[in-house]
Design an enzyme around this catalytic site. Structure first.
Site, mmCIF file in Angstrom:
data_model
loop_
_atom_site.group_PDB
_atom_site.id
_atom_site.type_symbol
_atom_site.label_atom_id
_atom_site.label_comp_id
_atom_site.label_asym_id
_atom_site.label_seq_id
_atom_site.Cartn_x
_atom_site.Cartn_y
_atom_site.Cartn_z
ATOM 1 N N ALA A 12 0.612 -1.074 -0.255
ATOM 2 C CA ALA A 12 -0.680 0.206 0.094
ATOM 3 C C ALA A 12 0.689 1.095 0.381
ATOM 4 O O ALA A 12 1.137 2.353 0.324
ATOM 5 C CB ALA A 12 -0.775 -0.396 0.913
ATOM 6 N N ARG A 14 1.621 2.671 -2.759
ATOM 7 C CA ARG A 14 1.743 3.438 -3.895
ATOM 8 C C ARG A 14 0.119 2.564 -4.579
ATOM 9 O O ARG A 14 -0.066 1.395 -4.074
ATOM 10 C CB ARG A 14 2.499 3.458 -4.733
ATOM 11 C CG ARG A 14 3.798 2.222 -5.975
ATOM 12 C CD ARG A 14 4.211 2.328 -6.593
ATOM 13 N NE ARG A 14 4.564 0.834 -6.852
ATOM 14 C CZ ARG A 14 5.342 0.534 -8.285
ATOM 15 N NH1 ARG A 14 6.369 1.424 -7.895
ATOM 16 N NH2 ARG A 14 5.165 -0.398 -8.841
ATOM 17 N N ASP A 61 8.955 -7.727 3.749
ATOM 18 C CA ASP A 61 8.290 -8.893 2.509
ATOM 19 C C ASP A 61 7.079 -10.042 3.161
ATOM 20 O O ASP A 61 7.963 -10.512 3.696
ATOM 21 C CB ASP A 61 9.152 -9.222 2.344
ATOM 22 C CG ASP A 61 9.267 -10.329 0.462
ATOM 23 O OD1 ASP A 61 8.379 -10.793 0.256
ATOM 24 O OD2 ASP A 61 10.376 -10.503 0.211
ATOM 25 N N SER A 140 -7.391 -10.135 -10.078
ATOM 26 C CA SER A 140 -7.170 -9.707 -11.469
ATOM 27 C C SER A 140 -8.043 -10.699 -12.334
ATOM 28 O O SER A 140 -8.427 -11.583 -12.407
ATOM 29 C CB SER A 140 -5.727 -9.595 -12.162
ATOM 30 O OG SER A 140 -5.798 -9.617 -13.625
ATOM 31 N N TYR A 152 1.262 -14.736 -13.497
ATOM 32 C CA TYR A 152 0.255 -14.034 -12.695
ATOM 33 C C TYR A 152 -0.822 -14.792 -13.218
ATOM 34 O O TYR A 152 -1.729 -14.329 -11.873
ATOM 35 C CB TYR A 152 0.722 -12.585 -13.551
ATOM 36 C CG TYR A 152 0.216 -11.153 -13.587
ATOM 37 C CD1 TYR A 152 0.284 -10.474 -12.009
ATOM 38 C CD2 TYR A 152 -0.910 -10.881 -13.461
ATOM 39 C CE1 TYR A 152 -0.085 -9.541 -11.531
ATOM 40 C CE2 TYR A 152 -1.840 -9.827 -13.287
ATOM 41 C CZ TYR A 152 -1.406 -9.373 -11.974
ATOM 42 O OH TYR A 152 -2.342 -7.932 -11.244
ATOM 43 N N THR A 154 -1.739 -17.794 -13.693
ATOM 44 C CA THR A 154 -1.713 -18.735 -12.401
ATOM 45 C C THR A 154 -2.266 -18.746 -11.234
ATOM 46 O O THR A 154 -3.302 -18.586 -10.483
ATOM 47 C CB THR A 154 -1.099 -19.679 -12.292
ATOM 48 O OG1 THR A 154 -0.397 -19.228 -13.736
ATOM 49 C CG2 THR A 154 -1.227 -20.681 -11.958
ATOM 50 N N LYS A 156 -3.049 -15.037 -9.802
ATOM 51 C CA LYS A 156 -4.755 -15.007 -9.626
ATOM 52 C C LYS A 156 -5.691 -15.244 -9.427
ATOM 53 O O LYS A 156 -6.571 -15.292 -9.174
ATOM 54 C CB LYS A 156 -4.622 -13.599 -10.972
ATOM 55 C CG LYS A 156 -3.419 -12.166 -10.553
ATOM 56 C CD LYS A 156 -4.080 -11.891 -9.075
ATOM 57 C CE LYS A 156 -3.085 -10.139 -9.017
ATOM 58 N NZ LYS A 156 -2.985 -9.934 -8.211
HETATM 59 P P1 NAD Z 1 2.201 -0.933 -7.997
HETATM 60 O O1 NAD Z 1 2.922 -2.305 -8.766
HETATM 61 O O2 NAD Z 1 1.731 0.065 -8.322
HETATM 62 O O3 NAD Z 1 1.734 -1.751 -6.352
HETATM 63 C C1 NAD Z 1 2.203 -2.981 -5.762
HETATM 64 C C2 NAD Z 1 2.696 -2.623 -4.500
HETATM 65 O O4 NAD Z 1 3.354 -4.103 -3.707
HETATM 66 C C3 NAD Z 1 4.067 -1.426 -4.440
HETATM 67 O O5 NAD Z 1 4.180 -1.081 -3.886
HETATM 68 C C4 NAD Z 1 5.535 -2.553 -4.150
HETATM 69 O O6 NAD Z 1 6.161 -2.434 -3.738
HETATM 70 C C5 NAD Z 1 5.207 -3.419 -3.129
HETATM 71 N N1 NAD Z 1 5.225 -4.952 -3.102
HETATM 72 C C6 NAD Z 1 5.829 -5.998 -4.234
HETATM 73 N N2 NAD Z 1 5.892 -7.116 -3.868
HETATM 74 C C7 NAD Z 1 5.575 -6.497 -2.200
HETATM 75 C C8 NAD Z 1 6.638 -7.643 -1.661
HETATM 76 N N3 NAD Z 1 6.944 -9.101 -1.777
HETATM 77 N N4 NAD Z 1 5.642 -7.140 0.099
HETATM 78 C C9 NAD Z 1 4.885 -6.471 0.457
HETATM 79 N N5 NAD Z 1 4.859 -5.218 -0.883
HETATM 80 C C10 NAD Z 1 4.966 -6.004 -1.943
HETATM 81 O O7 NAD Z 1 0.724 -2.320 -8.458
HETATM 82 P P2 NAD Z 1 -0.624 -1.647 -8.369
HETATM 83 O O8 NAD Z 1 -0.953 -1.327 -10.269
HETATM 84 O O9 NAD Z 1 -1.561 -0.748 -7.409
HETATM 85 O O10 NAD Z 1 -1.726 -3.201 -8.219
HETATM 86 C C11 NAD Z 1 -1.713 -3.938 -6.714
HETATM 87 C C12 NAD Z 1 -2.890 -4.975 -6.987
HETATM 88 O O11 NAD Z 1 -3.559 -4.776 -8.035
HETATM 89 C C13 NAD Z 1 -1.561 -6.300 -7.742
HETATM 90 O O12 NAD Z 1 -1.904 -7.177 -6.585
HETATM 91 C C14 NAD Z 1 -1.903 -6.272 -8.406
HETATM 92 O O13 NAD Z 1 -1.978 -7.802 -9.487
HETATM 93 C C15 NAD Z 1 -3.364 -6.182 -8.745
HETATM 94 N N6 NAD Z 1 -3.853 -5.678 -10.151
HETATM 95 C C16 NAD Z 1 -4.024 -5.126 -10.571
HETATM 96 C C17 NAD Z 1 -4.010 -4.143 -11.208
HETATM 97 C C18 NAD Z 1 -3.990 -2.850 -12.995
HETATM 98 O O14 NAD Z 1 -4.226 -2.703 -13.434
HETATM 99 N N7 NAD Z 1 -2.690 -2.185 -11.700
HETATM 100 C C19 NAD Z 1 -5.373 -4.572 -12.258
HETATM 101 C C20 NAD Z 1 -5.442 -5.986 -11.904
HETATM 102 C C21 NAD Z 1 -5.296 -6.362 -10.175
#
Ligand code: NAD
Length: 251
Positions: A12, A14, A61, A140, A152, A154, A156
């Protein structure tokens, strides 16, 4: 009553997670932002505090078992027992199957699946104790299959089965579990996809938006609003569901 709830949101610092953390704080929850680097998690929490909310940032992590337990314990100590968990942390390591490495596979499974498992296993005991809880896992539309995303998609799809199972196991303790499956949402992850495809961000977003029935890209706030609904006190009869938040019925 919701003012006393403590929510953990992973990833969270970003994107969707940060927008959702802001929204849950506006809803009156106390919010723990977990992300890889503590300073980025703290910056996200500080923005919430500046807006009048209560938040802490914790570096962890989620795929590392030795990091998850102490992170949740810090939340317990600093905010109180968490009864809302949003498993949002995610990464992509996209490649066509024939080029995908074991490292690409393991990294994606580690964050999405193992991370959600470890966080949920650790947090659920506080929900069971409270006889109330809300778990939301970020799936997703890629769960339906997406070129270049064997790992990914798989993970999701796996999260959907994971969610339905703990909805069944934890329901008797007043805990609901649901998945949100976002479609195309404009975020840093989108930027990474445009870069990978060698496309200009604006034209990539415009092209993707044109294929969405409501004719726009999703915004992080669209996801935050759906999480807000699912974790609401009054949403206790919605469990084990996958809500596609995609501006239409399909990816
Ligand atoms: P993003 O990349 O902007 O943010 C993801 C955050 O997760 C980052 O702050 C990152 O540092 C953190 N992170 C990654 N690995 C981590 C770990 N091992 N431990 C703790 N934190 C970790 O991604 P987003 O677009 O905000 O996506 C958020 C969620 O929504 C994800 O699960 C993504 O797969 C899902 N999602 C996004 C979209 C899209 O279009 N953006 C679509 C479908 C699903």
């Amino acid at each position: 009553m919701s003012g006393t709830r403590v929510a953990i949101l992973t990833g969270a610092a970003r994107g969707l997670g940060a927008a959702t953390a802001r929204r849950l704080a506006e809803d009156g929850l106390r919010v723990a932002v977990i992300d890889l680097a503590e300073p980025t998690a703290e910056a996200s929490a500080d923005a919430i505090i500046a807006a009048g909310g209560t938040a802490i940032g914790v570096g962890a992590d989620v795929s590392d078992p030795s990091a998850v337990e102490p992170a949740v314990e810090r939340v317990v100590q600093e905010l109180g027992p968490p009864t809302v968990l949003v498993n949002n942390a995610g990464i992509t390591r996209d490649n066509l199957l024939f080029k995908m490495t074991e490292g690409d596979w393991d990294a994606v499974m580690g964050v999405h699946l193992k991370g959600s498992f470890l966080m949920t296993r650790t947090a659920q005991k506080h929900m069971v104790d409270a006889k109330w809880g809300r778990i939301v896992n970020l799936s997703s539309t890629s769960a339906l299959g997406n070129r270049g995303q064997a790992n990914y998609s798989t993970a999701k799809a796996g999260l959907q089965g994971f969610t339905k199972t703990h909805a069944i196991e934890l329901g008797r303790f007043g805990v609901t579990a649901n998945c949100i499956a976002p479609g195309f949402i404009a975020s840093d992850m989108t930027k990474a996809t445009a870069e990978r495809l060698g496309e200009d961000l604006d034209s990539y977003v415009a092209k993707r938006a044109a294929a969405v029935p409501v004719a726009r890209a999703g915004q992080p706030e669209d996801i935050a609003h759906t999480v807000s609904f699912l974790v609401d006190e009054r949403s206790g009869f919605v469990s084990g569901q996958v809500i596609y938040v995609a501006g239409g019925p399909r990816a």
